[in-house]
Write a protein that holds these residues in place. Structure first.
Motif, mmCIF file in Angstrom:
data_model
loop_
_atom_site.group_PDB
_atom_site.id
_atom_site.type_symbol
_atom_site.label_atom_id
_atom_site.label_comp_id
_atom_site.label_asym_id
_atom_site.label_seq_id
_atom_site.Cartn_x
_atom_site.Cartn_y
_atom_site.Cartn_z
ATOM 1 N N HIS A 140 39.538 48.586 43.084
ATOM 2 C CA HIS A 140 38.440 48.686 42.112
ATOM 3 C C HIS A 140 38.276 50.142 41.687
ATOM 4 C CE1 HIS A 140 36.279 44.950 44.058
ATOM 5 N NE2 HIS A 140 37.386 44.616 43.421
ATOM 6 N N ASN A 160 29.900 42.521 42.195
ATOM 7 C CA ASN A 160 28.649 42.033 42.767
ATOM 8 C C ASN A 160 28.594 40.503 42.674
ATOM 9 O OD1 ASN A 160 26.111 41.922 43.879
ATOM 10 N ND2 ASN A 160 25.052 42.458 41.988
ATOM 11 N N ASN A 161 29.414 39.850 43.502
ATOM 12 C CA ASN A 161 29.463 38.390 43.552
ATOM 13 C C ASN A 161 29.936 37.991 44.947
ATOM 14 O OD1 ASN A 161 32.542 38.060 43.427
ATOM 15 N ND2 ASN A 161 32.146 39.253 41.579
ATOM 16 N N GLU A 215 34.873 49.368 33.807
ATOM 17 C CA GLU A 215 33.706 49.068 34.631
ATOM 18 C C GLU A 215 34.055 47.823 35.435
ATOM 19 O OE1 GLU A 215 29.859 48.895 32.802
ATOM 20 O OE2 GLU A 215 30.377 50.517 31.417
ATOM 21 N N GLN A 219 35.118 43.124 32.291
ATOM 22 C CA GLN A 219 34.766 42.398 31.067
ATOM 23 C C GLN A 219 35.650 42.821 29.903
ATOM 24 O OE1 GLN A 219 32.671 39.899 30.824
ATOM 25 N NE2 GLN A 219 31.798 40.071 32.864
ATOM 26 N N SER A 276 39.304 51.751 37.985
ATOM 27 C CA SER A 276 38.132 52.267 37.282
ATOM 28 C C SER A 276 38.356 53.717 36.874
ATOM 29 C CB SER A 276 36.893 52.151 38.178
ATOM 30 O OG SER A 276 35.770 52.680 37.528
ATOM 31 N N ASP A 315 32.828 45.127 38.116
ATOM 32 C CA ASP A 315 31.631 44.538 38.719
ATOM 33 C C ASP A 315 32.046 43.543 39.800
ATOM 34 O OD1 ASP A 315 29.237 43.366 39.419
ATOM 35 O OD2 ASP A 315 28.853 42.499 37.443
ATOM 36 N N GLY A 325 36.318 41.749 41.585
ATOM 37 C CA GLY A 325 35.990 42.804 40.631
ATOM 38 C C GLY A 325 36.259 42.374 39.203
ATOM 39 N N ASN A 351 33.392 39.064 46.027
ATOM 40 C CA ASN A 351 33.725 40.475 45.828
ATOM 41 C C ASN A 351 34.867 40.634 44.827
ATOM 42 O OD1 ASN A 351 33.188 43.225 46.375
ATOM 43 N ND2 ASN A 351 34.922 43.324 47.774
#
Length: 122
Positions: A19, A33-34, A29, A42, A23, A31, A39, A37
């Motif tokens: 990640h 946060n699930n 970006e 979008q 990045s 994300d 990543g 995990n």
């Protein structure tokens, strides 16, 4: 008309490290946060001046799995496409599997061993 490539995936042994790496390298970006995990990168914000680009994800594979880099093709039916891939010399890796409500995926290797993903929205 052909079926579209809709998602990329990078899977390795250390998801947080990957990640951070991608990045920093590409300005993505990520994300994660699930619960898985996973990543998520979008599509929005990651396109060129003509609006071309796809979103994707960066994940950690199962223990002992070295990982892969692949893309996912949206298909009407993952099982039918997996069966066709096998009839053409591919090998099923996993799936079809509903990974979240309304989203079915499958992975296969082509005759040369490249990992290809299939995705179906239900």
């Amino acid at each position: 008309m052909g079926q579209p490539v809709v998602h990329f995936e990078i899977t390795g042994q250390d998801a947080p490290k990957l990640h951070s790496y991608y990045s920093q390298l590409f300005g993505w970006e990520v994300d994660a946060n699930n619960p898985m995990n996973y990543g998520i990168v979008q599509r929005e914000g990651n396109v060129n001046a003509e609006g071309i680009g796809i979103g994707g994800g960066i994940a950690q594979g199962p223990q002992g799995y070295p990982g892969h880099v692949t893309f996912y093709v949206e298909v009407p039916n993952v099982e039918e496409s997996m069966t066709k891939a096998e009839s053409l010399g591919g090998t099923r890796m996993m799936g079809p599997e509903e990974v979240q409500e309304g989203l079915v995926i499958g992975l296969f290797t082509d005759p040369e061993g490249h990992v290809i993903g299939l995705i179906q929205s239900t």
